[in-house]
Write a protein that holds these residues in place. Structure first.
Motif, short mmCIF file in Angstrom:
data_model
loop_
_atom_site.label_atom_id
_atom_site.label_comp_id
_atom_site.label_asym_id
_atom_site.label_seq_id
_atom_site.Cartn_x
_atom_site.Cartn_y
_atom_site.Cartn_z
N TYR A 1 -3.72 7.14 -12.25
CA TYR A 1 -4.92 5.67 -11.57
C TYR A 1 -5.81 5.51 -12.55
O TYR A 1 -6.72 4.53 -12.99
CB TYR A 1 -4.88 4.80 -10.06
CG TYR A 1 -4.37 4.40 -9.34
CD1 TYR A 1 -4.26 2.81 -9.32
CD2 TYR A 1 -3.74 5.70 -7.90
CE1 TYR A 1 -3.27 3.40 -8.11
CE2 TYR A 1 -2.88 4.61 -7.53
CZ TYR A 1 -2.32 3.59 -8.05
OH TYR A 1 -1.71 2.65 -7.06
N HIS B 1 -9.40 2.13 -9.16
CA HIS B 1 -8.30 0.69 -8.47
C HIS B 1 -8.99 0.61 -7.37
O HIS B 1 -9.14 1.31 -6.43
CB HIS B 1 -7.56 1.43 -8.66
CG HIS B 1 -6.78 0.05 -9.11
ND1 HIS B 1 -6.14 -0.16 -7.70
CD2 HIS B 1 -5.74 -0.37 -10.04
CE1 HIS B 1 -5.02 -0.39 -8.18
NE2 HIS B 1 -4.62 -1.72 -8.98
N ASP B 2 -8.99 -0.82 -6.70
CA ASP B 2 -8.65 -1.19 -5.70
C ASP B 2 -7.44 -0.58 -4.31
O ASP B 2 -8.48 0.32 -3.59
CB ASP B 2 -8.81 -2.17 -5.31
CG ASP B 2 -9.27 -2.44 -5.73
OD1 ASP B 2 -10.23 -3.11 -5.81
OD2 ASP B 2 -9.04 -4.63 -5.50
N ASP B 3 -6.79 0.66 -5.30
CA ASP B 3 -5.70 1.99 -4.18
C ASP B 3 -6.38 2.74 -3.78
O ASP B 3 -5.82 2.95 -3.04
CB ASP B 3 -4.22 1.12 -4.51
CG ASP B 3 -3.76 0.49 -5.36
OD1 ASP B 3 -3.73 -0.58 -4.83
OD2 ASP B 3 -2.67 0.37 -5.47
N ALA C 1 -8.45 1.90 -0.75
CA ALA C 1 -7.65 2.01 0.30
C ALA C 1 -6.88 2.45 0.59
O ALA C 1 -6.56 3.80 2.08
CB ALA C 1 -6.26 0.66 -0.01
N GLN D 1 -8.21 -3.45 -12.64
CA GLN D 1 -7.15 -4.19 -11.72
C GLN D 1 -5.61 -4.73 -12.06
O GLN D 1 -4.92 -4.99 -11.09
CB GLN D 1 -7.55 -5.07 -10.93
CG GLN D 1 -9.28 -5.05 -10.22
CD GLN D 1 -9.16 -3.74 -9.81
OE1 GLN D 1 -8.33 -3.20 -8.38
NE2 GLN D 1 -10.27 -2.67 -9.46
N PRO E 1 -0.38 -1.99 -11.54
CA PRO E 1 0.28 -2.30 -11.26
C PRO E 1 -0.27 -1.01 -9.28
O PRO E 1 -0.14 -0.47 -9.88
CB PRO E 1 1.68 -2.09 -11.31
CG PRO E 1 1.46 -1.50 -12.54
CD PRO E 1 0.24 -1.20 -12.94
N SER E 2 0.17 -1.49 -8.16
CA SER E 2 -0.12 -1.06 -6.67
C SER E 2 1.01 0.05 -7.05
O SER E 2 2.18 -0.04 -5.81
CB SER E 2 -0.04 -1.85 -6.06
OG SER E 2 0.15 -0.51 -4.89
N ALA F 1 0.98 3.21 -5.31
CA ALA F 1 0.54 3.61 -3.78
C ALA F 1 1.29 2.79 -3.32
O ALA F 1 2.26 3.48 -2.15
CB ALA F 1 -0.63 3.90 -3.15
N LYS F 2 1.68 1.36 -3.25
CA LYS F 2 2.77 0.53 -2.22
C LYS F 2 3.88 0.73 -2.62
O LYS F 2 4.48 1.16 -1.55
CB LYS F 2 2.62 -0.87 -2.86
CG LYS F 2 2.67 -2.18 -1.50
CD LYS F 2 2.66 -3.73 -1.50
CE LYS F 2 3.42 -4.31 -1.25
NZ LYS F 2 2.91 -5.39 -1.20
N PHE G 1 0.46 3.58 1.68
CA PHE G 1 -0.77 3.31 3.09
C PHE G 1 0.52 3.66 4.25
O PHE G 1 1.07 3.77 4.35
CB PHE G 1 0.13 1.45 1.76
CG PHE G 1 -1.11 1.14 0.98
CD1 PHE G 1 -2.56 2.14 0.85
CD2 PHE G 1 -0.81 0.41 -0.33
CE1 PHE G 1 -2.73 1.87 -0.84
CE2 PHE G 1 -1.28 0.47 -1.15
CZ PHE G 1 -2.57 0.85 -1.71
N GLU H 1 3.23 1.48 5.87
CA GLU H 1 4.19 0.33 5.16
C GLU H 1 5.10 1.20 4.60
O GLU H 1 5.54 2.62 5.31
CB GLU H 1 2.86 0.01 3.93
CG GLU H 1 2.40 -0.93 4.03
CD GLU H 1 1.46 -0.68 2.47
OE1 GLU H 1 2.29 -1.20 1.46
OE2 GLU H 1 0.80 -1.79 2.31
#
Length: 429
Positions: free
Chosen positions: A259, A308-310, A313, A414, A417-418, A420-421, A426, A429
């Motif tokens: 990231y 990054h927001d990920d 999280a 930001q 792409p995510s 982690a998702k 997460f 998930e």
């Protein structure tokens, strides 16, 4: 911060000198208030090499005086007079052996102004190269080293006569030869050697190009699917709460690197305070060499990296919140010859192999740096911002003016792409 000692240039003659103030307690013993010695050159590069040696000799003089080894007060010094010392006389050019040149080269490293760790690592790496030459060819006087010796040394590195010794790749051979060449170049600058036998041998031309030509399908970074495969693998996800050494660092260093594009050592050496929040509310990772056990590769490497927001999280902030200030984020990593992150690299390679994404020639941890740059291009992060984040210097003088706006960096990151998702990192998930 103490100033780094430098050669003094005589304003009229242009010749460089060593000038050192004699400590007050040693003046009655040495009989001088100042040590002055001509470095016998008007060339600044040669002066720096000679200065390092003269400075080390003055240190020995002070040490001898403190230990009662200095014989009586010396007469007041004059410009150009050799330093008073009980050390053996400097060997003639013809008799200086390679081991002696190496010793003096290592002494000069301490005058470079680098951090203690970087200087020590530099000394170890260059000493290893020279000692390998001494083992294979012998501890010859440097003036007796011929281009043929360099060729014989290189041949024995690539194809050892001893079957028990592992042959080196061409790239490793070139590196050892480059380090040997640096020590011999220092000897030339110091006036002990007329020319550098490594350069005279033209061995690098005979070894071929430094790197093979890059193919269009060559990729030193992970593809998106490979990243998803790695981070989605059960073995990797279990490392999040691993204990011992290297423990959870094998989880967090690859994730943060993916990231941020940060180098492995930049992340492994982080302190609690290096993960911090700016006025705008965004979190950043500070890369800086503000402690003796921290280092950066280049000046442009000192930077702030937006988080990054990920990563938030995933629990990055939980790694530092509530921890004692002044402690390291990954205290289980111990600095050795290959830095803090060496043990993480050793643990990470077999994981990539078991996940089926390992490729020969790709550095498993450094590959995240390449992957980040690719993702940044694909998702519209401007090159200048990508360079700010990764610490790549652009080479344009204008970029050294002003500052890199943190708010812009925080917004641009930001766009990634995510990962982690996509990899199922997460919870729930």
């Amino acid at each position: 911060m103490a100033l780094i000692a430098q050669p003094f240039r005589h304003p009229e003659s242009g010749i460089y000198y060593l000038r050192r103030r004699v400590p007050d307690d040693l003046r009655p013993i040495i009989g001088k208030t100042e040590i002055r010695r001509s470095l016998n050159t008007r060339n600044h590069q040669q002066a720096k090499a000679a200065f390092a040696i003269a400075y080390a000799e003055s240190e020995r003089l002070f040490s001898d005086a403190r230990n009662g080894l200095c014989i009586g007060p010396h007469q007041p010094d004059t410009i150009g007079e050799p330093l008073p010392t009980l050390s053996p006389p400097t060997p003639s050019k013809a008799s200086i052996k390679l081991s002696e040149a190496l010793s003096r080269y290592v002494q000069s490293i301490s005058m470079s102004g680098r951090s203690e760790y970087v200087s020590r690592r530099h000394a170890v790496d260059y000493s290893r190269a020279v000692k390998r030459f001494i083992t294979d060819v012998g501890d010859k006087p440097i003036a007796a080293i011929q281009p043929s010796d360099i060729h014989a040394f290189a041949a024995n590195l690539v194809q050892p006569t001893d079957a028990t010794i592992k042959p080196l790749a061409t790239s490793s051979t070139r590196l050892l030869l480059a380090r040997l060449s640096s020590v011999l170049a220092f000897s030339v600058d110091s006036g002990w050697l007329e020319s550098n036998p490594v350069l005279a041998s033209r061995i690098h031309k005979r070894l071929g190009p430094t790197k093979p030509k890059r193919r269009l399908d060559d990729n030193r970074g992970y593809t998106w699917n490979e990243l998803v495969t790695l981070f989605g693998h059960a073995e990797f996800q279990q490392l999040r709460h691993a204990q011992g050494r290297p423990g959870n660092a094998v989880y967090w260093l690859p994730v943060i690197a993916a990231y941020t594009g940060a180098r492995r050592e930049e992340l492994a050496q982080l302190y609690i305070e290096d993960i911090h929040q700016h006025e705008g509310g965004s979190w950043f990772i500070r890369i800086i060499d503000d402690r003796p056990d921290k280092s950066v590769k280049t000046d442009s490497s000192r930077r702030e990296i937006p988080v990054h927001d990920d990563l938030i999280a995933l629990g990055l902030l939980k790694l530092v919140q509530g921890r004692t200030p002044g402690s390291r984020v990954f205290p289980q990593l111990i600095k050795v010859s290959d830095g803090f992150a060496g043990i993480v690299s050793k643990a990470w390679r077999p994981i990539t192999q078991r996940c089926g994404v390992y490729q020969p020639g790709r550095h498993p941890l450094h590959a995240f740096r390449h992957s980040f740059k690719t993702l940044a291009r694909e998702h519209g992060i401007p090159k200048e911002v990508s360079d700010w984040i990764t610490g790549h210097a652009s080479g344009h003088i204008g970029d050294s003016y002003g500052i890199n706006p943190l708010s812009r960096m925080a917004a641009e990151i930001q766009k990634l792409p995510s990962l982690a998702k996509a990899a199922g990192l997460f919870p729930n998930e």
